[in-house]
Structures are given as C-alpha cells and as structure tokens.
Design an enzyme around this catalytic site. Structure first.
Site, PDB file in Angstrom:
ATOM      1  N   LYS A 209       0.980  -1.650   0.447  1.00  0.00           N
ATOM      2  CA  LYS A 209       0.271  -0.035   0.501  1.00  0.00           C
ATOM      3  C   LYS A 209       0.875   0.850  -0.181  1.00  0.00           C
ATOM      4  O   LYS A 209       0.765   2.157  -0.503  1.00  0.00           O
ATOM      5  CB  LYS A 209      -0.928   0.035   1.331  1.00  0.00           C
ATOM      6  CG  LYS A 209      -1.882   0.973   1.674  1.00  0.00           C
ATOM      7  CD  LYS A 209      -2.833   0.815   2.530  1.00  0.00           C
ATOM      8  CE  LYS A 209      -3.384   2.171   2.760  1.00  0.00           C
ATOM      9  NZ  LYS A 209      -4.613   2.455   3.649  1.00  0.00           N
ATOM     10  N   GLU A 215       9.753  -5.306   4.270  1.00  0.00           N
ATOM     11  CA  GLU A 215      10.414  -6.182   4.034  1.00  0.00           C
ATOM     12  C   GLU A 215       9.780  -6.332   2.870  1.00  0.00           C
ATOM     13  O   GLU A 215      10.806  -6.894   1.428  1.00  0.00           O
ATOM     14  CB  GLU A 215       8.931  -7.003   5.055  1.00  0.00           C
ATOM     15  CG  GLU A 215       9.876  -6.673   5.858  1.00  0.00           C
ATOM     16  CD  GLU A 215       9.016  -5.786   6.879  1.00  0.00           C
ATOM     17  OE1 GLU A 215       8.409  -4.951   6.640  1.00  0.00           O
ATOM     18  OE2 GLU A 215       9.311  -6.561   8.513  1.00  0.00           O
ATOM     19  N   GLY A 279      -5.147  -1.605   4.917  1.00  0.00           N
ATOM     20  CA  GLY A 279      -4.239  -3.205   4.349  1.00  0.00           C
ATOM     21  C   GLY A 279      -4.894  -3.871   4.731  1.00  0.00           C
ATOM     22  O   GLY A 279      -4.953  -5.731   3.795  1.00  0.00           O
ATOM     23  N   ARG A 280      -5.049  -4.381   5.772  1.00  0.00           N
ATOM     24  CA  ARG A 280      -6.095  -5.685   6.490  1.00  0.00           C
ATOM     25  C   ARG A 280      -7.476  -5.887   5.950  1.00  0.00           C
ATOM     26  O   ARG A 280      -8.244  -6.727   5.792  1.00  0.00           O
ATOM     27  CB  ARG A 280      -6.221  -5.799   7.354  1.00  0.00           C
ATOM     28  CG  ARG A 280      -6.466  -4.408   8.203  1.00  0.00           C
ATOM     29  CD  ARG A 280      -6.203  -4.548  10.016  1.00  0.00           C
ATOM     30  NE  ARG A 280      -6.852  -3.543  10.655  1.00  0.00           N
ATOM     31  CZ  ARG A 280      -5.720  -2.461  11.302  1.00  0.00           C
ATOM     32  NH1 ARG A 280      -5.239  -1.856  10.420  1.00  0.00           N
ATOM     33  NH2 ARG A 280      -7.016  -1.431  11.642  1.00  0.00           N
ATOM     34  N   GLU A 365      -4.925  -6.693  14.343  1.00  0.00           N
ATOM     35  CA  GLU A 365      -4.405  -4.986  14.424  1.00  0.00           C
ATOM     36  C   GLU A 365      -5.416  -3.769  14.194  1.00  0.00           C
ATOM     37  O   GLU A 365      -5.517  -3.419  14.542  1.00  0.00           O
ATOM     38  CB  GLU A 365      -4.258  -5.554  12.685  1.00  0.00           C
ATOM     39  CG  GLU A 365      -2.960  -4.125  12.447  1.00  0.00           C
ATOM     40  CD  GLU A 365      -2.320  -4.425  11.204  1.00  0.00           C
ATOM     41  OE1 GLU A 365      -2.675  -3.851  10.591  1.00  0.00           O
ATOM     42  OE2 GLU A 365      -1.178  -4.889  11.371  1.00  0.00           O
ATOM     43  N   HIS A 396      -6.612 -32.929  18.222  1.00  0.00           N
ATOM     44  CA  HIS A 396      -5.334 -33.897  18.398  1.00  0.00           C
ATOM     45  C   HIS A 396      -3.738 -32.560  19.155  1.00  0.00           C
ATOM     46  O   HIS A 396      -2.889 -33.785  19.611  1.00  0.00           O
ATOM     47  CB  HIS A 396      -4.853 -34.608  17.696  1.00  0.00           C
ATOM     48  CG  HIS A 396      -5.781 -35.625  17.084  1.00  0.00           C
ATOM     49  ND1 HIS A 396      -6.334 -36.570  17.420  1.00  0.00           N
ATOM     50  CD2 HIS A 396      -6.723 -35.502  15.888  1.00  0.00           C
ATOM     51  CE1 HIS A 396      -6.826 -37.937  17.221  1.00  0.00           C
ATOM     52  NE2 HIS A 396      -7.706 -36.724  16.390  1.00  0.00           N
ATOM     53  N   LYS A 520       8.919  -0.724  14.588  1.00  0.00           N
ATOM     54  CA  LYS A 520       9.998  -0.640  12.706  1.00  0.00           C
ATOM     55  C   LYS A 520      10.782   0.380  13.335  1.00  0.00           C
ATOM     56  O   LYS A 520      11.792   0.669  12.070  1.00  0.00           O
ATOM     57  CB  LYS A 520       8.326   0.048  11.638  1.00  0.00           C
ATOM     58  CG  LYS A 520       7.704  -0.610  11.198  1.00  0.00           C
ATOM     59  CD  LYS A 520       6.417  -0.157  10.635  1.00  0.00           C
ATOM     60  CE  LYS A 520       5.137  -0.498   9.992  1.00  0.00           C
ATOM     61  NZ  LYS A 520       4.367  -0.265   8.817  1.00  0.00           N
TER      62      LYS A 520
HETATM   63  O1  F6P Z   1       2.924  -3.043   9.997  1.00  0.00           O
HETATM   64  C1  F6P Z   1       1.544  -3.343   9.368  1.00  0.00           C
HETATM   65  C2  F6P Z   1       1.292  -2.594   8.190  1.00  0.00           C
HETATM   66  O2  F6P Z   1       0.636  -0.942   7.870  1.00  0.00           O
HETATM   67  C3  F6P Z   1      -0.123  -3.322   7.903  1.00  0.00           C
HETATM   68  O3  F6P Z   1      -1.420  -2.470   7.938  1.00  0.00           O
HETATM   69  C4  F6P Z   1      -0.144  -3.155   6.344  1.00  0.00           C
HETATM   70  O4  F6P Z   1      -0.844  -4.358   5.977  1.00  0.00           O
HETATM   71  C5  F6P Z   1       0.858  -3.887   6.201  1.00  0.00           C
HETATM   72  O5  F6P Z   1       2.070  -3.469   7.267  1.00  0.00           O
HETATM   73  C6  F6P Z   1       2.627  -3.609   4.957  1.00  0.00           C
HETATM   74  O6  F6P Z   1       2.486  -2.354   4.416  1.00  0.00           O
HETATM   75  P1  F6P Z   1       2.000  -2.325   3.226  1.00  0.00           P
HETATM   76  O7  F6P Z   1       1.300  -2.863   1.989  1.00  0.00           O
HETATM   77  O8  F6P Z   1       1.905  -0.547   2.993  1.00  0.00           O
HETATM   78  O9  F6P Z   1       3.412  -2.637   2.280  1.00  0.00           O
END
Ligand code: F6P
Length: 556
Positions: A209, A215, A279-280, A365, A396, A520
């Site tokens: 987003k 990452e 995002g979620r 979240e 189990h 972060k």
């Molecule tokens: O760190 C949390 C977050 O901001 C989430 O809410 C989001 O889904 C994820 O990181 C990834 O963010 P992006 O889509 O901006 O890479």
C-alpha cells in the site's frame, strides 16, 4: 460521533445484572426450548449460522441489541458505508465495502470529490486485462516464454489475504499457473521461494500500500537481482535488455504510484488503490491481482460478489437476524462479561488452513487498542486474541484446553456440506468422517459429560473427575454448501463486519495501527549497532546490547 464509554450505558448495567442472574445450562436451555437451535440460527447470504450453543438466552440477545443501539452501531455503519472519515486518527474514509459494489450500483458513490465506483471499476478492468494476458500466454517473459509462476511480494494485508484466498481456492488455479508468496524479511523466505523457479517463466508482483515497507522493498530488490542474474546466466540477457526484463517480469500494486515508478516498475503494470482501503481490508482491491491472474477474473468477480452479498446483509438485515451484528455482540458478551481472552476459529476445511492467520491481522490489528477514537482510555477489555488451526488437527493438539481447561475459549466452527475432493475409504465417505468430528466437537463443548455419565461407563474414584466435561463452553457453527469463491467472500466480509461491530461498541478506531510503528522505528535505529558500531551498541540498554553482542560473536 462522540465515542461512548459502553460501560456507562443502561444496557451494559443491565447486561451485568443479567449475567449475575443467568441460571441454567446449555443442557437445560436446549431441553426447555426445543426451538432453541432454530431461534438462534440465521441465514446470511449462503451461510447458515447457528448461535444456539453460546452462553445466552433471548434476553441476552435483546440486551446486547440494546447496547448496540445505545452506542450507535447502526449510525456508525451508515457512516462507514457512505464514506465519512470514521478513521479519525488518519482522517480517512473507510470504504473497503466500495471495492465490491457491482457495476452500475445506484446512486453512484462519490466521496471527497472522487467518483469511487468509476475508479474501482476502471482499476478492476486494468487488473483483469493484465490477468487475462498472462493467462492466455499473450503476455510472456522477456525471452518469449509463457508465465508459469506468479510471485507476490508483500507483507501483512498485502500478503495474508492473497495467500489465504489462494490456498482456499487452489483447485481453481489455471493449469500450468501457480502462485507463490514472499513476505518475511528473513532472507530464507526469498531464497526458498525462488530457489527452484525459472526466472524466464516467473512474474513478480510487488504489493505494498505504502511502497515503503522495509520487508517488501528489500525482498523486491532481492528478487530483482535473482531474476536479472538468472536471465543473464540462462538466457544471455544483456545490460541493455535489463529494463525490458523488469517491465516484462515485474508488476506492482500500491497507493503510492510515484514510489513504484522510482523503483523502476512500468506504469502500465502498476495497479492503484486508495488510502480509504486499509491494508487488512485490501484483498478485494488490486492487492488481489495475483488472485485474478492465477484463479482468473471470473473467480475474482465471484469472490467480490460474495463480499457484496454479506455487505448487503449487514446493511439491511433486521438487527435480530443480522449475523455480523449478532456475532460481534456475542464476542463483546464473551470478552466483557464472560472473561474470554481468546477466540478460536476452527475451519473443518483443509483449504482454509490460513484463514485463522488472516483473521489474526484483521481482528487484532483492528481491535487491539486501549484508547477510544476521542483519545480517552477505555475502561474495559477490548480485542481478544484470535487463533486457530484446521480441524481435526487441532483436536489432537489444543482442544484439551478448550474442553477441560480453566479458561473460556469461545470458538467458531466452520464447515461445508460438499467436499472439495470426495474421497472414500472403502465404503466410508471420508468427508462424512470430517463432518462427524465437526458436529461432535460443538456437542461435547456445549453439553459436556457429567460425573454420573462417567460412572455409568464403569469409571470409579479419582478418574471420574478427570473424565468429566463441564460443558457450557460457547461455540458458533458456520456452515455453507461449499467452499466457493462467493462463499469465501461472504466469510471474509462476515469477519470484517464482526470486527467493526466490536470496535464500535468499544468506541475504538478499528482502522488505524499505530501499535506497529514503534518496533519499525526502533529496528531502523538499531541498524548501526547490529552492524557492529561499538558506540551504538554500548548506548543500548544492557539486555539489548548483550543480545547484539551475542549475535556479533556468533556470526562467523
Ligand atoms: O505494519 C503493519 C502494516 O502497516 C499493515 O497494516 C499492512 O497491511 C502492512 O504493514 C503492509 O503495509 P504495506 O502494504 O504498505 O506494505
């Protein structure tokens, strides 16, 4: 809308009194009322939801609905659907429901000067054109080979939704076309995911987003290196052809189109979405490009139609039959009045194995907050811990605690009438074995086994207590005819709206996530120390500096 402290409402007080006075047990309630299952079962689109094995009576539901009225759940729901800025801390509308409005919905949705319907459908059309070109083989890699693997690089909402849906609907993937996912900054993820892939037949979608997530951007760079060096080695790619190779092998999904461009991904292969999609809550936006490509635009459309069917139910069903509303309120009842700290989601469907992980981000979240949307501190518990595994594996492993532990663990059981693969063990239909387990578990949890029943089986002494089951452990059963794209869309939207209802009752903003920021920031600040800067290591607290020193001395 002002945030109401729900504990100050008349309904809350009445619920407390009701909780103290509530007598009987599920055994008694079912015996006294032969209509109980029917009374507490509802249809929501294609879902059949049985709430009867929860710790409640008709009065509980009435009081919970009164609570919803007092805190203004309906008004807030309308505010969300119509695009008011209910994400107060970020001053944004919350319009994931607009992502699944069918073409031609009237009246058109216009918010903050944007024609939402037009933009959503224009983007979908571009995503579908791209997906169709890849699926038909019209789109090839730089050496002219057909795409066989689509690698989605993203994390959080840019990963969990696509992975979960892909896993759930895998049988619908086009033959010869598969998806893979890279999310973790652990280099093992990028390595292991690409190790056996052929760069010539691999298409990468970078989904972020913000397009700033460490990452995702790091993994995108790693995979670009892997792709280009593979093409150089295997196909003699020259330096002049690199840009073309990136254009043929990279696409992106983001709200930050300028950052995508700066990364070097072609504008033609970039699909946008908007800041009013959290995002979620984004799997049904262009974030689903990997799904539209591998599962196909038709299946993606069906998924969206499923979401929309649940939105319509949530928006229009009367409160007494409104499943997301009731389930959200029952979660509040369990958390705030029954003391539940966690909530299990147990799909009796192997293909839904990532559904609990997906729900963890959606619910935790969203509702893992301690302040209300006006900044005041909450005075009660909020978001419970969501977790789960597919049945029967969980049986189990951890069901022991759900059946006989000291904690109450409300659980949602999910199952489908039609198997994905109807296998038989001799004469035995194996799906029926699965379903027998599904039915047995909620029965055992609700009705338990008394000491008398244990003794009647010939057990004596101390063993009797060990074999006794208290019962009265709350569950909800969710069934549907089959795990189709439409049903999956309905399930996801169901949980989105359950989460919303809980957030409104608690007066919290379910659409921000400030709690992930500190870690972060600190990770960025620690780069120097981790890299060996002695002064920086010494400046850390004693635990952190000792851990970094351990790392430095063991990294050979
Ligand atoms: O760190 C949390 C977050 O901001 C989430 O809410 C989001 O889904 C994820 O990181 C990834 O963010 P992006 O889509 O901006 O890479």
């Amino acid at each position: 809308m002002t945030a109401i402290d729900p504990t100050t409402t008349a309904a809350w007080e009445a619920l407390e009194a009701h909780d103290r006075e509530l007598t009987g047990s599920m055994r008694e309630w079912f015996a006294d009322d032969p209509q109980r299952a029917e009374r507490f079962s509802h249809a929501a689109a294609d879902l059949h939801v049985d709430l009867s094995k929860n710790l409640l009576t008709a009065e509980t539901v009435e009081l919970l609905l009164q609570l919803a009225r007092e805190v203004g759940v309906e008004e807030r729901r309308e505010a969300m659907f119509s695009g008011e800025h209910i994400n107060t801390t970020e001053d944004r509308a919350v319009l994931h429901t607009a992502l699944r409005r069918p073409v031609g919905s009237a009246p058109e949705l216009e918010v903050d000067g944007q024609n939402i319907d037009r933009d959503v459908h224009e983007t979908l059309r571009r995503v579908y054109d791209f997906a169709s070109a890849v699926r038909s083989g019209q789109w090839t890699g730089v050496t002219g080979k057909r795409i066989e693997t689509v690698v989605n690089i993203g994390i959080g909402g840019s990963d969990l939704g696509p992975v979960m849906v892909y896993e759930a609907l895998k049988p619908l993937a086009q033959e010869g076309l598969a998806a893979r996912f890279i999310s973790n900054i652990d280099p093992t993820d990028a390595y292991a995911t690409t190790e056996d892939l052929d760069p010539e037949t691999t298409l990468v979608i970078v989904a972020s987003k913000t397009f700033t997530t460490q990452e995702t951007i790091t993994n995108a760079r790693l995979v670009r290196q892997w792709l280009l060096s593979g093409l150089r080695e295997n196909a003699g790619l020259t330096a002049e052809q690199e840009q073309e190779a990136v254009a043929k092998h990279f696409a992106a999904v983001s709200t930050a189109i300028d950052k995508v461009e700066a990364f070097g991904i072609d504008a033609d292969n970039t699909f946008g979405f908007w800041d009013w999609v959290g995002g979620r809550y984004s799997v049904d936006s262009a974030i689903g490009t990997v799904l539209a490509t591998v599962l196909g635009p038709d299946n993606f459309e069906e998924l969206l139609a499923g979401f929309h069917a649940m939105d319509e139910h949530f928006r229009t069903a009367p409160a007494e039959q409104n499943v997301p509303l009731l389930m959200g309120l029952i979660n509040v009842w369990n958390v705030n009045f029954q003391g539940a700290e966690t909530h299990a989601v147990l799909p009796y469907s192997q293909y839904l194995h990532r559904f609990p992980a997906y729900l963890q981000q959606l619910t935790m979240e969203s509702n893992g907050k301690s302040v209300r949307w006006d900044g005041s501190l909450v005075t009660h518990d909020t978001g419970e811990v969501f977790w789960g595994e597919p049945g029967t594996n969980g049986q189990h492993a951890f069901y022991q605690l759900i059946h006989q532990g000291t904690r109450i663990v409300p659980a949602d059981f999910i199952a489908f009438a039609r198997p994905d693969h109807p296998l038989a063990d001799g004469e035995q239909d194996v799906h029926e074995l699965l379903l027998a387990n599904f039915f047995a578990q909620t029965k055992a949890l609700a009705f338990g086994k008394t000491a008398e029943e244990v003794r009647a089986e010939g057990t004596e002494g101390a063993l009797v207590a060990a074999r006794e089951f208290s019962g009265d452990r709350p569950t909800t059963s969710i069934m549907a005819p089959a795990l189709t794209p439409a049903v999956l869309g309905q399930l996801i939207a169901l949980y989105e709206h359950i989460t919303f209802v809980q957030g409104v009752v608690w007066g919290i903003n379910s659409f921000d996530q400030w709690g992930v920021e500190l870690g972060k920031q600190l990770a960025k600040g620690l780069a120097g120390a981790v890299g060996g800067d002695e002064q920086a290591i010494a400046a850390e607290d004693s635990s952190t500096s000792a851990l970094i020193r351990y790392y430095r001395s063991h990294r050979s």
